[in-house]
Design a protein around this motif. Structure first.
Motif, PDB file in Angstrom:
ATOM      1  N   GLY A 101     -42.021 -81.732   0.270  1.00 35.45           N
ATOM      2  CA  GLY A 101     -41.657 -83.255  -0.028  1.00 35.45           C
ATOM      3  C   GLY A 101     -42.340 -84.237   0.846  1.00 35.45           C
ATOM      4  N   GLY A 102     -42.434 -85.354   0.228  1.00 34.44           N
ATOM      5  CA  GLY A 102     -43.077 -86.450   0.629  1.00 34.44           C
ATOM      6  C   GLY A 102     -41.960 -87.763   0.848  1.00 34.44           C
ATOM      7  N   CYS A 103     -41.826 -88.328   1.648  1.00 30.00           N
ATOM      8  CA  CYS A 103     -40.991 -89.549   1.950  1.00 30.00           C
ATOM      9  C   CYS A 103     -39.385 -89.031   1.381  1.00 30.00           C
ATOM     10  CB  CYS A 103     -41.577 -90.730   0.882  1.00 30.00           C
ATOM     11  SG  CYS A 103     -40.743 -92.268   0.865  1.00 30.00           S
ATOM     12  N   MET A 104     -38.697 -89.674   0.627  1.00 33.67           N
ATOM     13  CA  MET A 104     -37.529 -89.466   0.115  1.00 33.67           C
ATOM     14  C   MET A 104     -37.565 -88.043  -0.524  1.00 33.67           C
ATOM     15  SD  MET A 104     -35.040 -91.696  -2.178  1.00 33.67           S
ATOM     16  CE  MET A 104     -33.534 -90.962  -2.809  1.00 33.67           C
ATOM     17  N   GLY A 105     -38.465 -87.545  -0.783  1.00 33.64           N
ATOM     18  CA  GLY A 105     -38.777 -86.076  -1.326  1.00 33.64           C
ATOM     19  C   GLY A 105     -38.471 -85.140  -0.215  1.00 33.64           C
ATOM     20  N   CYS A 106     -38.488 -85.540   0.858  1.00 29.53           N
ATOM     21  CA  CYS A 106     -38.000 -84.624   1.992  1.00 29.53           C
ATOM     22  C   CYS A 106     -36.814 -84.142   1.727  1.00 29.53           C
ATOM     23  CB  CYS A 106     -38.458 -85.224   3.219  1.00 29.53           C
ATOM     24  SG  CYS A 106     -40.253 -85.480   3.585  1.00 29.53           S
ATOM     25  N   CYS A 107     -35.711 -85.095   1.404  1.00 22.84           N
ATOM     26  CA  CYS A 107     -34.362 -84.893   1.480  1.00 22.84           C
ATOM     27  C   CYS A 107     -33.941 -83.689   0.397  1.00 22.84           C
ATOM     28  CB  CYS A 107     -33.652 -86.218   0.963  1.00 22.84           C
ATOM     29  SG  CYS A 107     -33.998 -87.634   2.122  1.00 22.84           S
ATOM     30  N   PRO A 108     -34.390 -83.597  -0.773  1.00 24.96           N
ATOM     31  CA  PRO A 108     -34.142 -82.449  -1.635  1.00 24.96           C
ATOM     32  C   PRO A 108     -34.592 -80.968  -1.079  1.00 24.96           C
ATOM     33  CG  PRO A 108     -35.382 -83.946  -2.808  1.00 24.96           C
ATOM     34  CD  PRO A 108     -35.090 -84.939  -1.481  1.00 24.96           C
ATOM     35  N   VAL A 109     -35.766 -81.401  -0.329  1.00 22.98           N
ATOM     36  CA  VAL A 109     -36.509 -80.241  -0.086  1.00 22.98           C
ATOM     37  C   VAL A 109     -35.686 -79.633   1.124  1.00 22.98           C
ATOM     38  CG1 VAL A 109     -38.546 -79.300   1.436  1.00 22.98           C
ATOM     39  CG2 VAL A 109     -38.886 -80.762  -0.616  1.00 22.98           C
ATOM     40  N   ALA A 110     -35.292 -80.193   1.931  1.00 20.81           N
ATOM     41  CA  ALA A 110     -34.393 -79.537   3.193  1.00 20.81           C
ATOM     42  C   ALA A 110     -33.065 -78.990   2.559  1.00 20.81           C
ATOM     43  CB  ALA A 110     -33.929 -80.839   4.046  1.00 20.81           C
ATOM     44  N   ALA A 111     -32.469 -79.879   1.730  1.00 16.83           N
ATOM     45  CA  ALA A 111     -31.255 -79.491   1.065  1.00 16.83           C
ATOM     46  C   ALA A 111     -31.566 -78.064   0.023  1.00 16.83           C
ATOM     47  CB  ALA A 111     -30.672 -80.363  -0.137  1.00 16.83           C
ATOM     48  N   PHE A 112     -32.719 -78.141  -0.606  1.00 19.62           N
ATOM     49  CA  PHE A 112     -33.242 -76.805  -1.143  1.00 19.62           C
ATOM     50  C   PHE A 112     -33.075 -75.673  -0.394  1.00 19.62           C
ATOM     51  CE2 PHE A 112     -35.830 -76.003  -5.377  1.00 19.62           C
ATOM     52  CZ  PHE A 112     -35.613 -74.653  -5.052  1.00 19.62           C
ATOM     53  N   GLY A 113     -33.833 -75.759   0.965  1.00 17.88           N
ATOM     54  CA  GLY A 113     -33.956 -74.739   1.989  1.00 17.88           C
ATOM     55  C   GLY A 113     -32.722 -74.092   2.264  1.00 17.88           C
ATOM     56  N   VAL A 114     -31.553 -75.153   2.426  1.00 19.48           N
ATOM     57  CA  VAL A 114     -30.389 -74.549   2.945  1.00 19.48           C
ATOM     58  C   VAL A 114     -29.535 -74.002   1.749  1.00 19.48           C
ATOM     59  CG1 VAL A 114     -30.229 -76.137   4.916  1.00 19.48           C
ATOM     60  CG2 VAL A 114     -29.103 -76.854   2.783  1.00 19.48           C
ATOM     61  N   ARG A 121     -40.139 -70.010   0.210  1.00 17.69           N
ATOM     62  CA  ARG A 121     -41.283 -69.289   1.147  1.00 17.69           C
ATOM     63  C   ARG A 121     -41.536 -70.209   2.481  1.00 17.69           C
ATOM     64  NH1 ARG A 121     -46.315 -66.469  -1.853  1.00 17.69           N
ATOM     65  NH2 ARG A 121     -46.530 -65.671   0.179  1.00 17.69           N
ATOM     66  N   SER A 122     -41.498 -71.378   2.374  1.00 21.95           N
ATOM     67  CA  SER A 122     -41.658 -72.267   3.388  1.00 21.95           C
ATOM     68  C   SER A 122     -41.662 -73.799   2.957  1.00 21.95           C
ATOM     69  CB  SER A 122     -42.965 -72.199   4.268  1.00 21.95           C
ATOM     70  OG  SER A 122     -43.972 -72.696   3.612  1.00 21.95           O
ATOM     71  N   MET A 123     -41.436 -74.534   3.702  1.00 18.85           N
ATOM     72  CA  MET A 123     -41.142 -76.198   3.436  1.00 18.85           C
ATOM     73  C   MET A 123     -42.040 -77.109   4.295  1.00 18.85           C
ATOM     74  SD  MET A 123     -37.130 -76.381   3.477  1.00 18.85           S
ATOM     75  CE  MET A 123     -36.767 -75.914   5.247  1.00 18.85           C
ATOM     76  N   VAL A 124     -42.829 -77.874   3.756  1.00 18.77           N
ATOM     77  CA  VAL A 124     -43.515 -78.954   4.281  1.00 18.77           C
ATOM     78  C   VAL A 124     -42.673 -80.257   4.342  1.00 18.77           C
ATOM     79  CG1 VAL A 124     -45.542 -80.393   4.521  1.00 18.77           C
ATOM     80  CG2 VAL A 124     -45.790 -77.898   4.015  1.00 18.77           C
ATOM     81  N   LEU A 125     -42.255 -80.918   5.287  1.00 14.71           N
ATOM     82  CA  LEU A 125     -41.456 -82.270   5.243  1.00 14.71           C
ATOM     83  C   LEU A 125     -42.525 -83.327   5.845  1.00 14.71           C
ATOM     84  CD1 LEU A 125     -38.434 -80.696   6.766  1.00 14.71           C
ATOM     85  CD2 LEU A 125     -38.627 -81.047   4.357  1.00 14.71           C
ATOM     86  N   PHE A 126     -43.073 -84.095   4.850  1.00 14.05           N
ATOM     87  CA  PHE A 126     -44.123 -84.877   5.152  1.00 14.05           C
ATOM     88  C   PHE A 126     -43.446 -86.337   5.381  1.00 14.05           C
ATOM     89  CE2 PHE A 126     -48.066 -87.405   5.068  1.00 14.05           C
ATOM     90  CZ  PHE A 126     -48.927 -86.634   5.590  1.00 14.05           C
ATOM     91  N   TRP A 127     -43.639 -87.035   6.135  1.00 11.14           N
ATOM     92  CA  TRP A 127     -42.979 -88.475   6.533  1.00 11.14           C
ATOM     93  C   TRP A 127     -41.443 -88.475   5.930  1.00 11.14           C
ATOM     94  CZ3 TRP A 127     -45.968 -93.655   6.214  1.00 11.14           C
ATOM     95  CH2 TRP A 127     -47.228 -93.431   7.026  1.00 11.14           C
ATOM     96  N   PRO A 128     -40.665 -87.606   6.510  1.00 11.49           N
ATOM     97  CA  PRO A 128     -39.228 -87.816   6.125  1.00 11.49           C
ATOM     98  C   PRO A 128     -38.730 -89.287   6.124  1.00 11.49           C
ATOM     99  CG  PRO A 128     -39.592 -86.539   8.039  1.00 11.49           C
ATOM    100  CD  PRO A 128     -40.747 -86.666   7.656  1.00 11.49           C
ATOM    101  N   GLN A 228     -33.033 -70.348   7.995  1.00 14.01           N
ATOM    102  CA  GLN A 228     -34.303 -69.361   8.627  1.00 14.01           C
ATOM    103  C   GLN A 228     -35.587 -69.748   7.844  1.00 14.01           C
ATOM    104  OE1 GLN A 228     -34.002 -67.740  11.384  1.00 14.01           O
ATOM    105  NE2 GLN A 228     -31.899 -69.086  11.455  1.00 14.01           N
ATOM    106  N   VAL A 229     -35.575 -70.926   6.889  1.00 11.90           N
ATOM    107  CA  VAL A 229     -36.915 -70.965   6.322  1.00 11.90           C
ATOM    108  C   VAL A 229     -37.879 -71.656   7.220  1.00 11.90           C
ATOM    109  CG1 VAL A 229     -37.806 -72.270   4.340  1.00 11.90           C
ATOM    110  CG2 VAL A 229     -35.422 -70.966   4.140  1.00 11.90           C
ATOM    111  N   PRO A 230     -39.170 -71.227   7.188  1.00 10.55           N
ATOM    112  CA  PRO A 230     -40.155 -71.912   7.950  1.00 10.55           C
ATOM    113  C   PRO A 230     -40.413 -73.507   7.566  1.00 10.55           C
ATOM    114  CG  PRO A 230     -40.650 -69.514   7.634  1.00 10.55           C
ATOM    115  CD  PRO A 230     -39.655 -69.927   6.691  1.00 10.55           C
ATOM    116  N   ALA A 231     -40.749 -74.181   8.578  1.00 16.05           N
ATOM    117  CA  ALA A 231     -40.896 -75.565   7.843  1.00 16.05           C
ATOM    118  C   ALA A 231     -42.013 -76.216   9.032  1.00 16.05           C
ATOM    119  CB  ALA A 231     -39.523 -76.462   8.096  1.00 16.05           C
ATOM    120  N   LEU A 232     -42.710 -77.145   8.303  1.00 19.88           N
ATOM    121  CA  LEU A 232     -43.511 -77.889   9.009  1.00 19.88           C
ATOM    122  C   LEU A 232     -43.235 -79.500   8.961  1.00 19.88           C
ATOM    123  CD1 LEU A 232     -46.242 -78.503  10.574  1.00 19.88           C
ATOM    124  CD2 LEU A 232     -47.460 -78.728   8.352  1.00 19.88           C
ATOM    125  N   VAL A 233     -42.992 -80.299  10.098  1.00 22.68           N
ATOM    126  CA  VAL A 233     -42.539 -81.738   9.875  1.00 22.68           C
ATOM    127  C   VAL A 233     -43.835 -82.416  10.274  1.00 22.68           C
ATOM    128  CG1 VAL A 233     -40.871 -83.391  10.649  1.00 22.68           C
ATOM    129  CG2 VAL A 233     -40.076 -81.000  10.373  1.00 22.68           C
TER     130      VAL A 233
END
Length: 282
Positions: A101-114, A121-128, A228-233
């Motif tokens: 996810g980029g920008c506001m796209g990080c919000c649904p990615v975090a929600a997706f993970g939980v 498999r993993s999440m990248v949260l770029f500029w939340p 427990q999903v791996p993430a990069l912030v």
């Protein structure tokens, strides 16, 4: 470009590259179109799709109510954006994907993970997005739209959007369904027939649901602490992307890594190897 119907809402998407699937929630606020990955701000500078698509099947799409995707007048929350992503993966017959996810796209990615960790498999949260300034500015945008509606009516919204063609984040008067009004004549015709009082309640609930905290919205801290999903912030540092919001996500996600690098050093040459190295771990 392709269009698929997901829960009665059209989703415009494109798959670029080959390899394991990487579902990418675009930046751009309420103009989160697939093009933003190559045209907006830091993403135009680092060109993530150009690099990631050499190793992954990058699934980019217009978020609902954005670009050429459809929408529906209802209280929208981040779980609705998650369901759009789930529907897109189901359509493509993908059981499990990397997420970015980029920008506001990080919000649904975090929600997706939980909500659906079994599919991530993993999440990248770029500029939340996040921070007090972001929350206040976002709520002000909803208030300005409702002020315009109450003063001028819903037909004035349609007339404005058709004349100016701007998305909600570019002209708050057009509201969160501006992009759908712009390209869908039937939606626009139905839009003006609504009861203004009921519409105002939906809009107020929409804004309050999405911007309910002074840090990164999207998922509850208790949910992320159990995720427990791996993430990069990767942190931003401006009024819409408070660095504190990025740290908050890192602190809440137990299997997260934080790329503690100033924005000035997040160059194309430096950033893409970091993204690729992280994704290759999982």
């Amino acid at each position: 470009m392709d269009i698929v119907d997901i829960d009665g809402i059209a989703t415009r998407y494109q798959v670029i590259g080959s390899g394991d699937p990487l579902l990418m929630y675009a930046p751009g606020g309420f103009d989160a179109t697939l093009e933003k990955w190559s045209t907006q701000g830091v993403y135009a500078k680092i060109k993530p799709v150009d690099h990631l698509s050499r190793h992954y099947s990058c699934i980019i799409f217009d978020r609902r109510e954005c670009g050429h995707s459809g929408g529906r007048v209802e209280k929208v929350g981040f779980s609705d954006y998650v369901q759009q992503g789930i529907g897109l993966l189901d359509h493509l017959k993908i059981d499990k994907a990397y997420l970015m996810g980029g920008c506001m796209g990080c919000c649904p990615v975090a929600a997706f993970g939980v909500m659906h960790p079994e599919r991530v498999r993993s999440m990248v949260l770029f500029w939340p997005v996040g921070g007090a300034k972001y929350r206040l500015a976002s709520l002000q945008r909803f208030a300005e739209h409702l002020g315009f509606v109450r003063a001028n009516g819903l037909q004035a919204v349609v007339d404005l959007v058709k004349a100016e063609g701007k998305a909600f984040n570019a002209d708050s008067r057009g509201g969160p369904w501006a992009s759908v009004i712009k390209h869908d004549a039937k939606f626009a015709a139905d839009y003006v027939q609504q009861d203004v009082g009921r519409y105002a309640l939906i809009v107020e609930a929409f804004g309050r649901t999405m911007y309910d905290r002074d840090t990164a919205p999207g998922a509850e801290p208790e949910e992320m602490l159990a995720c427990q999903v791996p993430a990069l912030v990767v942190p931003g540092n401006d009024a819409s992307h408070a660095t504190s919001a990025a740290w908050y996500l890192h602190e809440c996600l137990p299997k997260s890594e934080f790329w503690n690098v100033p924005v000035s050093e997040q160059t194309e040459a430096a950033t893409n190897p970091v993204l690729l190295d992280f994704l290759k771990k999982f």
